[in-house]
Design an enzyme around this catalytic site. Structure first.
Site, PDB file in Angstrom:
ATOM      1  N   HIS A  60       6.211  -8.698   1.101  1.00 33.21           N
ATOM      2  CA  HIS A  60       6.788  -7.526   0.446  1.00 33.21           C
ATOM      3  C   HIS A  60       8.287  -7.455   0.751  1.00 33.21           C
ATOM      4  O   HIS A  60       8.721  -7.698   1.872  1.00 33.21           O
ATOM      5  CB  HIS A  60       6.099  -6.261   0.956  1.00 33.21           C
ATOM      6  CG  HIS A  60       6.336  -5.067   0.106  1.00 33.21           C
ATOM      7  ND1 HIS A  60       5.516  -4.723  -0.944  1.00 33.21           N
ATOM      8  CD2 HIS A  60       7.313  -4.119   0.144  1.00 33.21           C
ATOM      9  CE1 HIS A  60       5.961  -3.625  -1.516  1.00 33.21           C
ATOM     10  NE2 HIS A  60       7.052  -3.246  -0.878  1.00 33.21           N
ATOM     11  N   ASP A 111       0.961  -9.233   1.738  1.00 34.25           N
ATOM     12  CA  ASP A 111       1.383  -7.879   1.419  1.00 34.25           C
ATOM     13  C   ASP A 111       0.120  -7.034   1.258  1.00 34.25           C
ATOM     14  O   ASP A 111      -0.768  -7.401   0.480  1.00 34.25           O
ATOM     15  CB  ASP A 111       2.186  -7.886   0.112  1.00 34.25           C
ATOM     16  CG  ASP A 111       2.695  -6.523  -0.304  1.00 34.25           C
ATOM     17  OD1 ASP A 111       2.363  -5.513   0.354  1.00 34.25           O
ATOM     18  OD2 ASP A 111       3.434  -6.463  -1.308  1.00 34.25           O
ATOM     19  N   SER A 158       8.005  -2.377  -5.786  1.00 34.64           N
ATOM     20  CA  SER A 158       7.321  -1.522  -4.820  1.00 34.64           C
ATOM     21  C   SER A 158       7.137  -0.118  -5.399  1.00 34.64           C
ATOM     22  O   SER A 158       6.523   0.051  -6.442  1.00 34.64           O
ATOM     23  CB  SER A 158       8.085  -1.517  -3.500  1.00 34.64           C
ATOM     24  OG  SER A 158       7.334  -0.943  -2.466  1.00 34.64           O
TER      25      SER A 158
END
Length: 322
Positions: free
Chosen positions: A290, A260, A162
């Site tokens: 995610h 996501d 991320s």
């Protein structure tokens, strides 16, 4: 459609950590996030040694580090190398503790030394604070100045999930632009955030995906970079998709989750690297979301994602040191 095991993970996670948009202060959100992470963290794998250390940054503050090393695999010495791990959390959340299951499993499953980096968080420390910290640690690794003994630094790779993937990709681009003689030898970017706005079509089709929405992405963006209302430009080197060149980069593996809003960040980055004749690979996890790396022990899809990442890290380390 979510993988059944991921659907169960989302339900469990949402009961503990309901939403990134809860009306809490960043410190309150961090405490809640760390409790959530701890509740999903099993005991560390057998044979993993853990050592804490600190690096003094160029700005004068201490950056905390944590080394994970596998005793059993180190004796075999078939694969040698070091991985720097930059955790996710939207530049606002996360710590050395929040991702320890992931970092320990990388060490156990690759035999590589893995060093987690506790960079500064927003909004107390805005851009490029986190980037500067990760760049400082990477330079220290390349210059063999990290506070751990017996590190194998002939092969140095970066892994981030991320926001941590933003940091990893940015550091690699910065070192390339500086024409550093020593650079990283591989990057693994897990459900990466690589721009300040998610790339279409996932930006729209997955805007309300479980675990992370497009609105969450923008909220974290504004806390770190600012909302742009004061006219201050974002530091260019901190946004990988804003780069003007994608050549001469280390081999890169980008792993994305189907559900996501950031899914197409990985695709676009890989396409741009390939267009510049780079070694870039894309893996998209069907039915994944995610933040799913935490479901490593329950989800077959996440296990495949993890195995793909570890195989790439081993391959790059073998290519460098073999």
């Amino acid at each position: 459609m979510l993988e059944p095991e991921i659907a169960a993970f989302v339900e469990k996670a949402s009961a503990i950590y309901p939403s990134h948009s809860t009306p809490l202060t960043p410190p309150e959100q961090r405490a809640l996030y760390d409790r959530y992470a701890l509740s999903l963290t099993p005991p560390l794998p057998a044979g993993i040694e853990v050592e804490d250390g600190e690096l003094q940054s160029r700005a004068g503050h201490a950056i905390r580090l944590r080394l994970y090393r596998s005793r059993a695999v180190r004796r075999d010495a078939a694969v040698r190398g070091t991985v720097l791990f930059f955790h996710g959390g939207g530049f606002v959340l996360g710590s050395l503790d929040s991702h320890q299951h992931i970092t320990a499993r990388i060490a156990a499953d690759t035999g590589l030394d893995v060093i987690a980096v506790d960079y500064r968080l927003a909004p107390e420390h805005r851009a490029p604070a986190a980037h500067d910290d990760c760049l400082d640690v990477t330079r220290a690794a390349l210059e063999r100045r990290l506070p751990f003994a017996s590190l194998e630094l002939d092969s140095l790779q970066l892994v981030g999930d991320s926001a941590g993937a933003t940091l990893a990709a940015s550091v690699a681009l910065r070192l390339r632009d500086e024409r550093a003689e020593q650079r990283v030898h591989g990057l693994v970017l897990v459900y990466p955030m690589l721009g300040t706005e998610p790339q279409p079509p996932a930006r729209d089709t997955e805007a309300h995906a479980p675990m992370l929405t497009a609105a969450d992405v923008r909220r974290f963006r504004d806390l770190y970079w600012g909302d742009g209302s004061d006219g201050t430009p974002y530091p260019a080197w901190t946004i990988p998709l804003n780069a003007t060149r994608f050549d001469a980069l280390a081999p890169t593996l980008a792993l994305a989750a189907e559900h996501d809003p950031l899914r197409d960040d990985a695709r676009v980055y890989v396409e741009r690297m390939r267009a510049a004749a780079g070694d870039a690979r894309l893996w998209i996890g069907t039915g994944l979301v995610h933040g799913c790396w935490r479901a490593l022990d329950s989800s077959p899809g996440v296990q495949r994602m993890h195995d793909t990442a570890c195989a790439f890290l081993r391959e790059r380390a073998e290519a460098r040191t073999g």
